[in-house]
Motif scaffolding. Structure first.
Motif, short mmCIF file in Angstrom:
data_model
loop_
_atom_site.label_atom_id
_atom_site.label_comp_id
_atom_site.label_asym_id
_atom_site.label_seq_id
_atom_site.Cartn_x
_atom_site.Cartn_y
_atom_site.Cartn_z
N MET A 38 -7.55 28.30 -8.36
CA MET A 38 -8.50 28.48 -8.93
C MET A 38 -10.67 27.81 -8.41
N ASN A 39 -10.09 26.24 -8.37
CA ASN A 39 -10.97 25.47 -7.99
C ASN A 39 -11.27 26.04 -6.54
N LEU A 40 -10.76 26.39 -5.55
CA LEU A 40 -11.24 26.91 -4.30
C LEU A 40 -11.84 28.47 -4.28
N GLY A 41 -11.31 29.08 -5.20
CA GLY A 41 -12.50 30.07 -5.03
C GLY A 41 -13.32 30.93 -5.92
N ARG A 42 -13.39 29.34 -6.47
CA ARG A 42 -15.02 29.54 -7.87
C ARG A 42 -16.34 29.33 -7.25
N GLY A 43 -17.93 29.88 -7.23
CA GLY A 43 -18.91 29.41 -6.51
C GLY A 43 -19.50 29.93 -6.38
N GLU A 44 -20.51 29.68 -6.20
CA GLU A 44 -21.91 30.64 -5.83
C GLU A 44 -20.77 31.64 -4.89
N TYR A 45 -20.91 31.29 -3.90
CA TYR A 45 -19.84 32.31 -2.42
C TYR A 45 -18.09 32.45 -3.39
N PRO A 46 -17.87 33.43 -4.49
CA PRO A 46 -16.18 33.73 -4.74
C PRO A 46 -15.25 34.02 -3.06
N ILE A 47 -14.18 33.50 -3.59
CA ILE A 47 -13.09 33.70 -2.33
C ILE A 47 -11.82 34.39 -3.10
N ALA A 48 -11.01 35.47 -2.57
CA ALA A 48 -9.97 35.75 -3.84
C ALA A 48 -8.85 34.89 -3.28
N PRO A 49 -7.63 34.89 -4.04
CA PRO A 49 -6.63 34.20 -4.13
C PRO A 49 -6.09 34.61 -2.29
N GLY A 50 -5.78 35.65 -2.25
CA GLY A 50 -5.48 36.01 -0.88
C GLY A 50 -5.71 35.56 0.37
N ASP A 51 -6.97 35.26 0.45
CA ASP A 51 -7.93 34.96 1.14
C ASP A 51 -8.01 33.51 1.07
N ILE A 52 -7.75 32.96 0.17
CA ILE A 52 -7.51 31.24 0.21
C ILE A 52 -6.30 30.93 0.76
N VAL A 53 -5.30 31.66 0.04
CA VAL A 53 -3.62 31.02 1.16
C VAL A 53 -4.35 31.68 2.14
N LYS A 54 -4.28 32.26 2.89
CA LYS A 54 -4.33 32.72 4.26
C LYS A 54 -5.54 31.86 4.91
N THR A 55 -6.91 31.68 3.93
CA THR A 55 -6.73 30.64 5.48
C THR A 55 -6.74 29.38 5.20
N LEU A 56 -5.70 28.73 3.99
CA LEU A 56 -5.31 27.52 4.53
C LEU A 56 -3.75 27.68 5.53
N LEU A 57 -3.79 28.91 5.11
CA LEU A 57 -2.25 28.88 6.52
C LEU A 57 -2.62 29.33 7.82
N PHE A 68 -15.33 27.84 6.83
CA PHE A 68 -16.28 26.95 6.31
C PHE A 68 -15.50 26.21 4.70
N VAL A 69 -16.68 27.03 4.14
CA VAL A 69 -16.63 27.59 3.34
C VAL A 69 -14.96 26.17 2.04
N ILE A 70 -14.39 26.62 2.30
CA ILE A 70 -12.85 26.42 2.14
C ILE A 70 -12.20 24.66 2.32
N ASP A 72 -14.54 22.86 4.62
CA ASP A 72 -15.60 21.95 4.55
C ASP A 72 -16.83 21.68 3.42
N LEU A 73 -15.97 22.57 2.75
CA LEU A 73 -17.15 22.16 0.84
C LEU A 73 -15.81 21.90 -0.08
N ARG A 74 -15.41 22.88 -0.55
CA ARG A 74 -14.47 22.93 -1.43
C ARG A 74 -12.48 22.18 -1.50
N LEU A 75 -12.35 22.25 -0.53
CA LEU A 75 -10.86 21.50 0.17
C LEU A 75 -11.07 19.85 -0.41
N PRO A 76 -12.22 19.42 0.24
CA PRO A 76 -12.03 17.78 -0.08
C PRO A 76 -12.45 17.87 -1.19
N ARG A 77 -13.62 18.03 -1.82
CA ARG A 77 -13.38 17.97 -3.73
C ARG A 77 -12.73 18.08 -4.10
#
Length: 346
Positions: A38-57, A68-70, A72-77
């Motif tokens: 949820m935290n990785l997907g929400r923000g000024e640049y929304p990302i769908a949960p499926g795309d989050i899982v794919k990016t992490l994999l 880049f968004v996941i 560099d910006l959201r995963l570390p925080r």
């Protein structure tokens, strides 16, 4: 009611926990995964949960910006929020067990105040200091505060009540000195210090993740190893001594672990309060008072609380972003008052 126990023994450790605990821990781990997605997907640049899982994999999502968004910006925080929540929750669990007081918390008894004073001193007086000096300075400040509290509360032994009272008084003094330093600091350094004091994971990078990780790797297993000693100390000094515990030595070692975790958490994300108060209380409702089960349960609950606090701070009043410390305070302060009222006759 008969409790079905799961016993784990080795040469170094001995655990005795309810067989329901692994299921509860697994459910909390899944809750952390959901909160992180949820935290990785929400923000000024929304990302769908499926795309989050794919990016992490490492799978292709058809959009190179996702990486880049996941990453560099959201995963570390998000990882910082998770680890800070775990550190503060374990610290609060240890302090509540040592003092036998359900109101004990690093932010209430002065440990966070000592860490904050030391970290603000570095931010204001040495703005060019490397990032890795913040956890060390905060740990030093928290440790000095703990030693001072412990020394002043000593009266032919350490009194749990005096530990709390001395902590509250010294916390007020440390907070006053912190405010004084901010008053006379440079405006740019003061701005950084004020944002940090509010308790925020904004702008945290992989550098903060890797500076905090060693503290958890060392002190979380240490806390689990000492859990059975904390059980004995929680019964009172006389009972603990009758069970063969080295009371002052074990109490000092547990305080060191709690201080290290609180100091590292405060140094990384600022003064995020009440996590160490709320998480152990919720943990006791789920797994009871046995610390072998309570420590990991509280850690996972603390991680969920801070990750969700960061999520709510980013989304409730978007595009305005609230520090997660403000969100935890908004929830924790009324809960603290509720506990005060509930325990006023105890």
């Amino acid at each position: 009611m008969k409790v079905d126990w799961l016993v784990i023994r080795s040469q170094a450790i001995s655990f005795r926990i309810d067989r329901r605990v692994p299921i509860i821990v697994l459910c909390l781990a899944l809750a952390i995964v959901v909160a992180m997605v949820m935290n990785l997907g929400r923000g000024e640049y929304p990302i769908a949960p499926g795309d989050i899982v794919k990016t992490l994999l490492g799978l292709d999502t058809g959009n190179p910006d996702h990486t880049f968004v996941i990453y560099d910006l959201r995963l570390p925080r998000t990882l910082v929020a998770l680890m800070v929540g775990m550190a503060l929750a374990i610290s609060g669990t240890i302090f509540q067990g040592l003092t036998r007081n359900p109101l004990a918390d690093p932010s209430i008894i002065g440990i966070n105040a000592g860490a904050s004073l030391a970290a603000v001193s570095v931010i204001v007086l040495f703005p060019a200091a490397p990032i890795y000096t913040l956890p060390l300075s905060a740990f030093t400040g928290a440790l000095l505060m703990a030693v001072l509290i412990y020394s002043l509360a000593w009266n032919n032994g350490s009194s749990p009540i005096l530990l709390i009272l001395m902590g509250v008084g010294l916390s007020a003094i440390a907070s006053a000195i912190t405010s004084l330093m901010i008053t006379f600091g440079q405006i740019s350094d003061v701005s950084n210090a004020l944002v940090w004091l509010a308790g925020s994971v904004y702008g945290r990078t992989s550098e903060q993740v890797f500076s905090l990780l060693p503290w958890l790797v060392v002190f979380v297993p240490t806390a689990l190893t000492l859990a059975r000693h904390l059980n004995a100390l929680n019964l009172g000094d006389d009972v603990a001594k009758s069970l063969g515990s080295l009371v002052e030595w074990q109490r000092g070692l547990l305080i060191l672990v709690a201080v290290a975790l609180a100091g590292a958490g405060v140094a990384t994300a600022g003064n995020i309060g009440f996590v160490g108060l709320i998480a152990p209380h919720l943990g006791r409702q789920l797994v009871g008072t046995t610390h072998e089960a309570l420590i990991p349960t509280s850690a996972l609950l603390g991680g969920v609380i801070v990750v969700m606090a960061d999520f709510l701070g980013r989304t409730l009043f978007a595009p305005i972003e609230l520090p997660c410390g403000v969100v935890t305070a908004a929830i924790g302060a009324p809960y603290f008052l509720y506990l005060l009222i509930r325990n006023r006759k105890k």
